[in-house]
Design a protein around this motif. Structure first.
Motif, PDB file in Angstrom:
ATOM      1  N   ALA A 134      -2.682  11.240  -5.363  1.00 28.79           N
ATOM      2  CA  ALA A 134      -1.253  11.048  -5.090  1.00 28.79           C
ATOM      3  C   ALA A 134      -0.494  12.325  -5.442  1.00 28.79           C
ATOM      4  CB  ALA A 134      -0.722   9.875  -5.906  1.00 28.79           C
ATOM      5  N   ARG A 135       0.654  12.495  -4.824  1.00 31.75           N
ATOM      6  CA  ARG A 135       1.433  13.723  -5.011  1.00 31.75           C
ATOM      7  C   ARG A 135       1.857  13.926  -6.469  1.00 31.75           C
ATOM      8  NH1 ARG A 135       4.302  15.563  -0.192  1.00 31.75           N
ATOM      9  NH2 ARG A 135       6.090  16.031  -1.507  1.00 31.75           N
ATOM     10  N   ASP A 136       2.035  12.826  -7.220  1.00 33.84           N
ATOM     11  CA  ASP A 136       2.534  12.965  -8.588  1.00 33.84           C
ATOM     12  C   ASP A 136       1.406  12.982  -9.627  1.00 33.84           C
ATOM     13  OD1 ASP A 136       1.712  10.357  -8.389  1.00 33.84           O
ATOM     14  OD2 ASP A 136       3.611   9.463  -9.015  1.00 33.84           O
ATOM     15  N   GLU A 137       0.160  13.188  -9.194  1.00 30.82           N
ATOM     16  CA  GLU A 137      -0.969  13.236 -10.118  1.00 30.82           C
ATOM     17  C   GLU A 137      -1.419  14.675 -10.364  1.00 30.82           C
ATOM     18  OE1 GLU A 137      -3.362   9.085  -9.582  1.00 30.82           O
ATOM     19  OE2 GLU A 137      -3.676  10.579  -8.009  1.00 30.82           O
ATOM     20  N   ASN A 149      -8.030  11.350  -2.170  1.00 37.59           N
ATOM     21  CA  ASN A 149      -7.206  10.171  -2.478  1.00 37.59           C
ATOM     22  C   ASN A 149      -6.117  10.440  -3.508  1.00 37.59           C
ATOM     23  OD1 ASN A 149      -8.857   8.518  -0.800  1.00 37.59           O
ATOM     24  ND2 ASN A 149     -10.386   8.448  -2.433  1.00 37.59           N
ATOM     25  N   LYS A 171      -1.062  19.130   0.136  1.00 38.80           N
ATOM     26  CA  LYS A 171      -0.694  17.716   0.196  1.00 38.80           C
ATOM     27  C   LYS A 171       0.572  17.406  -0.593  1.00 38.80           C
ATOM     28  CE  LYS A 171      -5.199  15.494   0.922  1.00 38.80           C
ATOM     29  NZ  LYS A 171      -6.178  14.532   0.344  1.00 38.80           N
ATOM     30  N   ASN A 230       2.040  11.417 -13.188  1.00 42.17           N
ATOM     31  CA  ASN A 230       1.863   9.975 -13.357  1.00 42.17           C
ATOM     32  C   ASN A 230       0.400   9.540 -13.346  1.00 42.17           C
ATOM     33  OD1 ASN A 230       4.481   9.182 -13.792  1.00 42.17           O
ATOM     34  ND2 ASN A 230       4.949   8.972 -11.613  1.00 42.17           N
ATOM     35  N   THR A 236      -0.487  -4.003  -9.268  1.00 41.30           N
ATOM     36  CA  THR A 236      -0.106  -2.597  -9.166  1.00 41.30           C
ATOM     37  C   THR A 236      -0.249  -1.941 -10.535  1.00 41.30           C
ATOM     38  OG1 THR A 236       1.498  -3.150  -7.437  1.00 41.30           O
ATOM     39  CG2 THR A 236       1.716  -0.996  -8.516  1.00 41.30           C
ATOM     40  N   VAL A 255       0.702  17.997  -4.046  1.00 42.56           N
ATOM     41  CA  VAL A 255       0.366  17.873  -5.468  1.00 42.56           C
ATOM     42  C   VAL A 255       0.950  19.071  -6.204  1.00 42.56           C
ATOM     43  CG1 VAL A 255      -1.550  17.881  -7.119  1.00 42.56           C
ATOM     44  CG2 VAL A 255      -1.696  16.512  -5.020  1.00 42.56           C
TER      45      VAL A 255
END
Length: 475
Positions: free
Chosen positions: A43-46, A41, A68, A33, A4, A70
């Motif tokens: 992520a919500r925290d990018e 693809n 989404k 993050n 990970t 973001v």
């Protein structure tokens, strides 16, 4: 590698500092993050960076990434007027604008590279980059937590994406730099600031964008301009053009090759079917090495990797183990045994005159007891010299004495003419589409065949390989 990944987080101030961007909307203390350019693809925290590509413009997906969940985007100032709805402040959505998002992606990667104490090895060359990088990674990861280029992520978008994968625990990065026009290597080196720079060779590739062999040499030499102070350059002693760059190197130079002038050398090279053995010599030590791949040109790749391993203070025993652990990458001299006995040489990823001739020489050596079949597609980006270079490759194909030569593409006629000039009979040369060629191969398949598939990426000859595997299966 960790299963990970744990990328280094970003705050808004760091993003603005890295890109010299302007905060148009959103909180000044936002946190992200990671950095992403793929709206599918993310992520919500990018943070989403809206890249303007040849096919897609990331700005058209800004609304979808907000939907989404973001929370932030980096966009080009010239396009921001169409992207900012009136309720951004209420939603606490972050928008940062910059003049050029592709350049800013590189700036973010350069900033990320500076955030941890990291050694960087960067390599370029007309041929062998991926194999050299893969071998080198196998060597150095035995001692260092290593980040390595993913796949073909070696251009102005791919290289930054590689560096944006850095974790705090990484201590070394092995990065591949590609280009097809002047200035690209300079910019990539500016982003990754290598401590060690490797130039594998200079051969006819991307002539359309670079004009001449001198243009290719100058473009590869741009790597030296970006070396960190005190950095070391690794050059191929067997390539006169590459050696000519020695005077441009800002620091120490280490040579590799078969030449007596090289400090990292190979001797007593022995071809053993699908393997190669040679004696590897580094300053003060010698070892016997066996490569799990055919083709004498692979020895040069191994030497370049060994030279970098030596500079990184890897013991010779570990260098040997890393090289011997190398397995060819799909599409790059990957030997496949099909269930019906056919030996398939999958070298379909890319092609230029040097690499095609090397593959043909390997086929000739491997196929002494078999019926040799050759499938060749166009070599792209060769400019005005393309017809002559394709005819020359055709003549070289005739030297491999194939039972049949299949050719496809706009320059198929030139390859065919060269092959006939080289002594092949016209009936041995088949011109057609990839579908026609594949069908003929399947219909005439014989357990004694050894088949080489080689062409530029744009020819998509991997479809031939895939269909043969799907039809006959693999052992």
């Amino acid at each position: 590698m960790n299963s990970t990944p744990t990328p280094i987080p970003w705050n808004t101030a760091q993003i603005i500092e890295a890109t010299s961007g302007k905060l148009v909307a959103g909180p000044a203390d936002g946190m992200f993050n990671g950095i992403a350019i793929d709206s599918r693809n993310i992520a919500r925290d990018e943070l989403f960076v809206a890249i303007v590509g040849d096919v897609h413009d990331g700005h058209t997906f800004v609304d979808s990434v907000f939907k989404k969940g973001v929370r932030g985007v980096l966009v080009e100032k010239a396009k921001i007027g169409n992207l900012v709805p009136g309720d951004l402040a209420a939603q606490e959505l972050t928008i940062i604008d910059v003049p050029d998002t592709t350049r800013s992606l590189g700036d973010l990667a350069a900033f990320n590279r500076s955030r941890i104490p990291l050694k960087v090895i960067a390599l370029t060359g007309s041929n062998g980059k991926t194999s050299t990088r893969t071998m080198l990674t196998r060597i150095v990861e035995r001692k260092y937590k290593t980040l390595s280029t993913m796949g073909n992520f070696n251009n102005q978008i791919g290289l930054p994406l590689s560096l944006l994968r850095l974790e705090k625990t990484h201590t070394l990065a092995v990065l591949e730099l590609g280009m097809n026009r002047p200035g690209e290597i300079r910019r990539l080196a500016e982003i990754c600031r290598p401590d060690i720079g490797i130039i594998t060779n200079v051969a006819p590739a991307h002539l359309e964008g670079l004009g001449s062999m001198e243009g290719i040499l100058h473009a590869k030499g741009e790597l030296l301009e970006g070396l960190n102070t005190g950095g070391t350059t690794i050059l191929n002693a067997d390539d006169p053009r590459v050696v000519s760059l020695r005077g441009s190197a800002p620091g120490e130079v280490l040579l590799f090759g078969l030449s007596a002038e090289a400090s990292v050398r190979a001797s007593h090279i022995r071809e053993q079917g699908r393997h190669l053995s040679f004696q590897l010599e580094i300053p003060g030590a010698i070892a016997e090495v066996t490569l799990a791949t055919p083709g004498k040109f692979m020895v040069s790749n191994a030497l370049a990797a060994a030279a970098a391993g030596y500079l990184m203070e890897i013991p010779l025993s570990e260098i040997k183990a890393g090289i011997e652990g190398f397995q060819p990458v799909d599409g790059r001299m990957h030997i496949r045994e099909l269930a019906n006995g056919i030996c398939l040489i999958d070298d379909a990823y890319n092609a230029n005159p040097y690499s095609v001739k090397a593959a043909l020489d390997t086929l000739k050596q491997m196929g002494r007891e078999r019926s040799r079949i050759i499938v060749l597609g166009d070599m792209l980006e060769l400019g005005k010299k393309a017809p002559d270079l394709h005819r020359d490759v055709g003549r070289h194909a005739a030297l491999a004495a194939p039972e049949r030569l299949y050719v496809t593409g706009d320059f198929a006629g030139d390859i065919a003419q060269g092959a006939q000039d080289g002594g092949l009979d016209a009936y041995q040369i088949i011109t057609g589409s990839t579908q026609d060629i594949t069908a003929d191969l399947i219909a005439l398949a014989d357990s004694r065949d050894i088949i080489l598939v080689k062409g530029s990426r744009g020819m998509r000859l991997e479809r031939v390989v895939k269909e043969l595997i799907n039809t006959f299966g693999q052992r």
